[in-house]
Design a protein around this motif. Structure first.
Motif, PDB file in Angstrom:
ATOM      1  N   LEU A 114     -69.451 -29.512 -43.808  1.00 31.00           N
ATOM      2  CA  LEU A 114     -70.684 -29.724 -44.778  1.00 31.00           C
ATOM      3  C   LEU A 114     -71.114 -28.340 -45.064  1.00 31.00           C
ATOM      4  CD1 LEU A 114     -72.762 -32.310 -42.331  1.00 31.00           C
ATOM      5  CD2 LEU A 114     -71.015 -32.682 -44.426  1.00 31.00           C
ATOM      6  N   ASP A 115     -71.634 -28.311 -46.147  1.00 29.48           N
ATOM      7  CA  ASP A 115     -72.367 -27.294 -46.748  1.00 29.48           C
ATOM      8  C   ASP A 115     -73.839 -26.896 -46.487  1.00 29.48           C
ATOM      9  OD1 ASP A 115     -69.878 -26.329 -48.551  1.00 29.48           O
ATOM     10  OD2 ASP A 115     -70.587 -28.277 -49.584  1.00 29.48           O
ATOM     11  N   PHE A 116     -74.434 -27.996 -46.043  1.00 25.45           N
ATOM     12  CA  PHE A 116     -75.756 -27.948 -45.713  1.00 25.45           C
ATOM     13  C   PHE A 116     -76.274 -29.278 -44.840  1.00 25.45           C
ATOM     14  CE2 PHE A 116     -75.887 -30.498 -49.583  1.00 25.45           C
ATOM     15  CZ  PHE A 116     -76.869 -31.502 -49.165  1.00 25.45           C
ATOM     16  N   ILE A 117     -77.349 -28.847 -43.898  1.00 23.99           N
ATOM     17  CA  ILE A 117     -78.159 -29.866 -43.272  1.00 23.99           C
ATOM     18  C   ILE A 117     -79.434 -29.816 -43.236  1.00 23.99           C
ATOM     19  CG2 ILE A 117     -76.059 -30.180 -41.469  1.00 23.99           C
ATOM     20  CD1 ILE A 117     -77.788 -28.263 -39.595  1.00 23.99           C
ATOM     21  N   ALA A 118     -80.219 -30.654 -43.015  1.00 23.05           N
ATOM     22  CA  ALA A 118     -81.685 -30.668 -43.045  1.00 23.05           C
ATOM     23  C   ALA A 118     -82.242 -31.016 -41.592  1.00 23.05           C
ATOM     24  CB  ALA A 118     -82.502 -31.570 -44.013  1.00 23.05           C
ATOM     25  N   THR A 119     -83.202 -30.147 -41.029  1.00 20.87           N
ATOM     26  CA  THR A 119     -83.613 -30.371 -39.765  1.00 20.87           C
ATOM     27  C   THR A 119     -84.809 -31.386 -39.833  1.00 20.87           C
ATOM     28  OG1 THR A 119     -85.383 -28.802 -39.961  1.00 20.87           O
ATOM     29  CG2 THR A 119     -83.335 -27.857 -39.223  1.00 20.87           C
ATOM     30  N   THR A 120     -84.619 -32.415 -39.184  1.00 20.22           N
ATOM     31  CA  THR A 120     -85.483 -33.772 -39.120  1.00 20.22           C
ATOM     32  C   THR A 120     -86.189 -34.226 -37.915  1.00 20.22           C
ATOM     33  OG1 THR A 120     -83.715 -35.184 -39.608  1.00 20.22           O
ATOM     34  CG2 THR A 120     -84.818 -34.373 -41.574  1.00 20.22           C
ATOM     35  N   GLU A 121     -86.757 -33.168 -37.245  1.00 21.35           N
ATOM     36  CA  GLU A 121     -87.132 -33.637 -35.859  1.00 21.35           C
ATOM     37  C   GLU A 121     -88.314 -34.701 -35.978  1.00 21.35           C
ATOM     38  OE1 GLU A 121     -85.054 -32.634 -33.741  1.00 21.35           O
ATOM     39  OE2 GLU A 121     -84.934 -30.287 -33.764  1.00 21.35           O
ATOM     40  N   HIS A 122     -88.417 -35.673 -34.993  1.00 20.22           N
ATOM     41  CA  HIS A 122     -89.461 -36.552 -35.139  1.00 20.22           C
ATOM     42  C   HIS A 122     -90.640 -35.871 -35.082  1.00 20.22           C
ATOM     43  CE1 HIS A 122     -86.811 -40.079 -34.798  1.00 20.22           C
ATOM     44  NE2 HIS A 122     -86.223 -39.584 -33.877  1.00 20.22           N
ATOM     45  N   HIS A 147     -80.287 -35.608 -42.190  1.00 21.87           N
ATOM     46  CA  HIS A 147     -81.000 -36.424 -41.350  1.00 21.87           C
ATOM     47  C   HIS A 147     -80.362 -36.167 -39.843  1.00 21.87           C
ATOM     48  CE1 HIS A 147     -82.857 -40.635 -40.214  1.00 21.87           C
ATOM     49  NE2 HIS A 147     -83.410 -39.752 -39.102  1.00 21.87           N
ATOM     50  N   VAL A 148     -81.155 -35.098 -39.116  1.00 19.65           N
ATOM     51  CA  VAL A 148     -80.331 -34.707 -37.882  1.00 19.65           C
ATOM     52  C   VAL A 148     -81.479 -34.452 -36.719  1.00 19.65           C
ATOM     53  CG1 VAL A 148     -78.346 -33.767 -38.861  1.00 19.65           C
ATOM     54  CG2 VAL A 148     -79.914 -32.457 -38.489  1.00 19.65           C
ATOM     55  N   HIS A 149     -81.179 -34.634 -35.548  1.00 23.03           N
ATOM     56  CA  HIS A 149     -82.269 -34.563 -34.388  1.00 23.03           C
ATOM     57  C   HIS A 149     -81.409 -33.486 -33.580  1.00 23.03           C
ATOM     58  CE1 HIS A 149     -84.844 -37.725 -36.079  1.00 23.03           C
ATOM     59  NE2 HIS A 149     -83.927 -38.013 -36.451  1.00 23.03           N
ATOM     60  N   SER A 150     -82.182 -32.503 -32.998  1.00 27.85           N
ATOM     61  CA  SER A 150     -81.750 -31.545 -32.092  1.00 27.85           C
ATOM     62  C   SER A 150     -82.404 -31.651 -30.651  1.00 27.85           C
ATOM     63  CB  SER A 150     -82.012 -29.954 -32.311  1.00 27.85           C
ATOM     64  OG  SER A 150     -83.501 -29.825 -32.266  1.00 27.85           O
ATOM     65  N   VAL A 151     -82.183 -30.860 -29.577  1.00 32.36           N
ATOM     66  CA  VAL A 151     -82.860 -31.111 -28.249  1.00 32.36           C
ATOM     67  C   VAL A 151     -84.178 -30.893 -28.498  1.00 32.36           C
ATOM     68  CG1 VAL A 151     -80.865 -30.616 -26.942  1.00 32.36           C
ATOM     69  CG2 VAL A 151     -82.420 -28.717 -28.017  1.00 32.36           C
ATOM     70  N   MET A 158     -79.186 -42.496 -50.779  1.00 27.93           N
ATOM     71  CA  MET A 158     -78.309 -41.363 -50.127  1.00 27.93           C
ATOM     72  C   MET A 158     -78.030 -41.729 -48.835  1.00 27.93           C
ATOM     73  SD  MET A 158     -81.412 -38.495 -48.670  1.00 27.93           S
ATOM     74  CE  MET A 158     -79.953 -37.353 -48.655  1.00 27.93           C
ATOM     75  N   GLY A 159     -77.053 -41.041 -48.185  1.00 29.78           N
ATOM     76  CA  GLY A 159     -76.583 -41.537 -46.790  1.00 29.78           C
ATOM     77  C   GLY A 159     -76.815 -40.271 -45.766  1.00 29.78           C
ATOM     78  N   ASN A 160     -76.960 -40.564 -44.637  1.00 26.54           N
ATOM     79  CA  ASN A 160     -77.033 -39.259 -43.723  1.00 26.54           C
ATOM     80  C   ASN A 160     -76.667 -39.907 -42.386  1.00 26.54           C
ATOM     81  OD1 ASN A 160     -78.509 -37.418 -45.535  1.00 26.54           O
ATOM     82  ND2 ASN A 160     -80.299 -39.139 -45.075  1.00 26.54           N
ATOM     83  N   SER A 161     -76.170 -39.231 -41.156  1.00 24.34           N
ATOM     84  CA  SER A 161     -75.905 -39.440 -40.041  1.00 24.34           C
ATOM     85  C   SER A 161     -76.686 -40.015 -39.225  1.00 24.34           C
ATOM     86  CB  SER A 161     -75.197 -38.381 -39.235  1.00 24.34           C
ATOM     87  OG  SER A 161     -76.039 -37.224 -38.989  1.00 24.34           O
ATOM     88  N   ASP A 162     -78.091 -39.566 -39.147  1.00 25.69           N
ATOM     89  CA  ASP A 162     -79.164 -39.623 -38.154  1.00 25.69           C
ATOM     90  C   ASP A 162     -78.708 -39.124 -36.790  1.00 25.69           C
ATOM     91  OD1 ASP A 162     -81.542 -40.492 -37.003  1.00 25.69           O
ATOM     92  OD2 ASP A 162     -81.436 -42.463 -37.463  1.00 25.69           O
ATOM     93  N   THR A 163     -77.925 -37.964 -36.832  1.00 29.21           N
ATOM     94  CA  THR A 163     -77.615 -37.537 -35.573  1.00 29.21           C
ATOM     95  C   THR A 163     -78.504 -37.551 -34.469  1.00 29.21           C
ATOM     96  OG1 THR A 163     -75.626 -36.439 -36.799  1.00 29.21           O
ATOM     97  CG2 THR A 163     -76.307 -35.630 -34.599  1.00 29.21           C
ATOM     98  N   GLU A 197     -73.453 -36.625 -29.688  1.00 32.45           N
ATOM     99  CA  GLU A 197     -72.074 -35.899 -30.196  1.00 32.45           C
ATOM    100  C   GLU A 197     -71.425 -36.824 -30.880  1.00 32.45           C
ATOM    101  OE1 GLU A 197     -69.486 -33.098 -30.291  1.00 32.45           O
ATOM    102  OE2 GLU A 197     -70.784 -32.917 -28.557  1.00 32.45           O
ATOM    103  N   GLY A 198     -70.493 -36.235 -31.813  1.00 38.00           N
ATOM    104  CA  GLY A 198     -69.556 -37.157 -32.732  1.00 38.00           C
ATOM    105  C   GLY A 198     -70.390 -37.749 -34.019  1.00 38.00           C
ATOM    106  N   GLN A 199     -71.639 -37.588 -34.071  1.00 38.41           N
ATOM    107  CA  GLN A 199     -71.949 -38.324 -35.139  1.00 38.41           C
ATOM    108  C   GLN A 199     -72.392 -37.560 -36.337  1.00 38.41           C
ATOM    109  OE1 GLN A 199     -75.904 -39.409 -33.167  1.00 38.41           O
ATOM    110  NE2 GLN A 199     -74.927 -41.607 -32.749  1.00 38.41           N
ATOM    111  N   ILE A 200     -72.760 -36.272 -36.334  1.00 39.26           N
ATOM    112  CA  ILE A 200     -73.095 -35.527 -37.753  1.00 39.26           C
ATOM    113  C   ILE A 200     -71.781 -35.691 -38.699  1.00 39.26           C
ATOM    114  CG2 ILE A 200     -71.875 -33.198 -37.112  1.00 39.26           C
ATOM    115  CD1 ILE A 200     -74.964 -32.133 -38.052  1.00 39.26           C
ATOM    116  N   GLY A 201     -72.345 -35.883 -39.996  1.00 43.39           N
ATOM    117  CA  GLY A 201     -71.443 -35.775 -40.937  1.00 43.39           C
ATOM    118  C   GLY A 201     -71.026 -37.256 -41.605  1.00 43.39           C
ATOM    119  N   ILE A 202     -71.481 -38.344 -40.528  1.00 41.24           N
ATOM    120  CA  ILE A 202     -70.780 -39.573 -40.611  1.00 41.24           C
ATOM    121  C   ILE A 202     -72.082 -40.422 -40.899  1.00 41.24           C
ATOM    122  CG2 ILE A 202     -69.284 -41.549 -39.640  1.00 41.24           C
ATOM    123  CD1 ILE A 202     -68.169 -39.277 -37.952  1.00 41.24           C
TER     124      ILE A 202
END
Length: 329
Positions: free
Chosen positions: A48-56, A24-28, A189-194, A197-202
């Motif tokens: 981390l070994d993987f991430i998933a792109t989850t733009e709104h 659960h991560v968001h980019s620009v 499951m748990g995700n950062s919802d990044t 800065e400083g959120q990913i993986g937590i």
């Protein structure tokens, strides 16, 4: 050679292994402050070994992610389906695929959207079910969803664990007793919802997968062969044993009416606690030493415990890790 527009669905990985990932991560490209390059670099720095792109309400953009995948780093495609009555994650989408977000509780349309994801082999996750903002509180019924995001780290920079996550965990835990007995329980499951800065993986989810591929990772998540860690500094092993038989998280252990020994070994939580939870609630708790590395064994039977799950908490009560159940039959 030109970079691929989209990341490959398989990485070399380490074969069958435990893999750490943030789904659960968001980019620009939606409302995040980091570029895909920045997110990938920070994810790798967080081990981390993987991430998933989850733009709104949007697919991953062509050319944005493909060049960031590597032999030891998998990028899954997904979407955060952001509705008026709750958000959910569609993981494992095909390139360019967008799931419609124009539905809400009571209109009968969410089932059709979930079916679209399932037909593609994807996983549907009820996101941050007790988020404290408009539309964040999850109002859809859980049936039809595969997984519940019980730990969301949106505020992770200052509050890795908060009352909203505690409420989501309690709600999920209450459903396990009935759902395990019918064979229809939903993994956590748990995700950062990044976003910042400083959120990913937590936090992130640690998944047992046959290989580092989209199909294998999603299979592990769907089956609950996983646990949640606040960071890669926290490691653990969680198993159940009956005579010469053993089972791990998300699995069923045939006990033949005999005694079972639950084993938990944890590193990275100094002076914390390990607690064992069943359909009777919390049944056992032990302290970890000051160096944070310890092991606990606890006996039970299938008659006493339909399942066992484990929580690891810091001295202040904040969760450091929690597991999906091992089912005893």
């Amino acid at each position: 050679m030109s970079s691929p527009e989209f990341p490959p669905v398989r990485a070399a990985g380490r074969g069958a292994a435990w893999y750490r990932g943030d789904c659960h991560v968001h980019s620009v490209h939606s409302d995040g402050e980091l570029t895909p390059e920045g997110l990938a670099a920070r994810a790798r720095a967080m081990r981390l070994d993987f991430i998933a792109t989850t733009e709104h309400n949007a697919a991953a953009k062509p050319g944005a992610w493909g060049h960031l995948a590597a032999d030891d780093f998998l990028i899954l495609l997904g979407e955060e389906v952001t509705t008026k009555t709750g958000h959910w994650l569609a993981l494992g989408l095909a390139p360019g695929k967008v799931i419609d977000w124009n539905h809400q509780t009571g209109d009968g349309r969410v089932g059709e959207c979930l079916d679209q994801v399932h037909r593609a082999g994807g996983v549907c996750v009820a996101a941050h079910p007790r988020a404290p903002y408009p539309s964040g509180d999850f109002m859809f019924p859980f049936p039809g969803f595969d997984v519940v995001e019980v730990w969301n780290g949106l505020w992770a920079s200052d509050r890795p664990w908060n009352a909203d996550n505690e409420a989501a965990l309690a709600e999920w835990a209450r459903t396990l007793a009935a759902d395990v007995r019918t064979g229809s329980w939903r993994p956590a499951m748990g995700n950062s919802d990044t976003h910042l800065e400083g959120q990913i993986g937590i936090p992130h989810t640690v998944v047992l997968a046959e290989e580092l591929s989209t199909t294998a990772v999603l299979a592990g998540i769907r089956a609950g062969r996983s646990w949640i860690a606040e960071s890669a500094d926290v490691d653990g092993s969680f198993t159940a044993h009956a005579d010469d038989r053993a089972a791990g998280l998300g699995e069923r252990l045939a006990t033949h009416g005999g005694q079972v020994e639950i084993r938990a070994a944890v590193r990275g939580v100094p002076a914390g606690t390990i607690s064992f939870h069943t359909d009777r609630g919390r049944v056992h708790q032990a302290l970890l030493p000051d160096d944070g590395a310890g092991a606990v064994r606890w006996p039970t039977t299938a008659e006493q415990s339909a399942f066992v799950r484990i929580e690891v908490r810091h001295p202040n009560g904040h969760v450091a890790a929690l597991t999906n159940p091992i089912v005893l039959v």
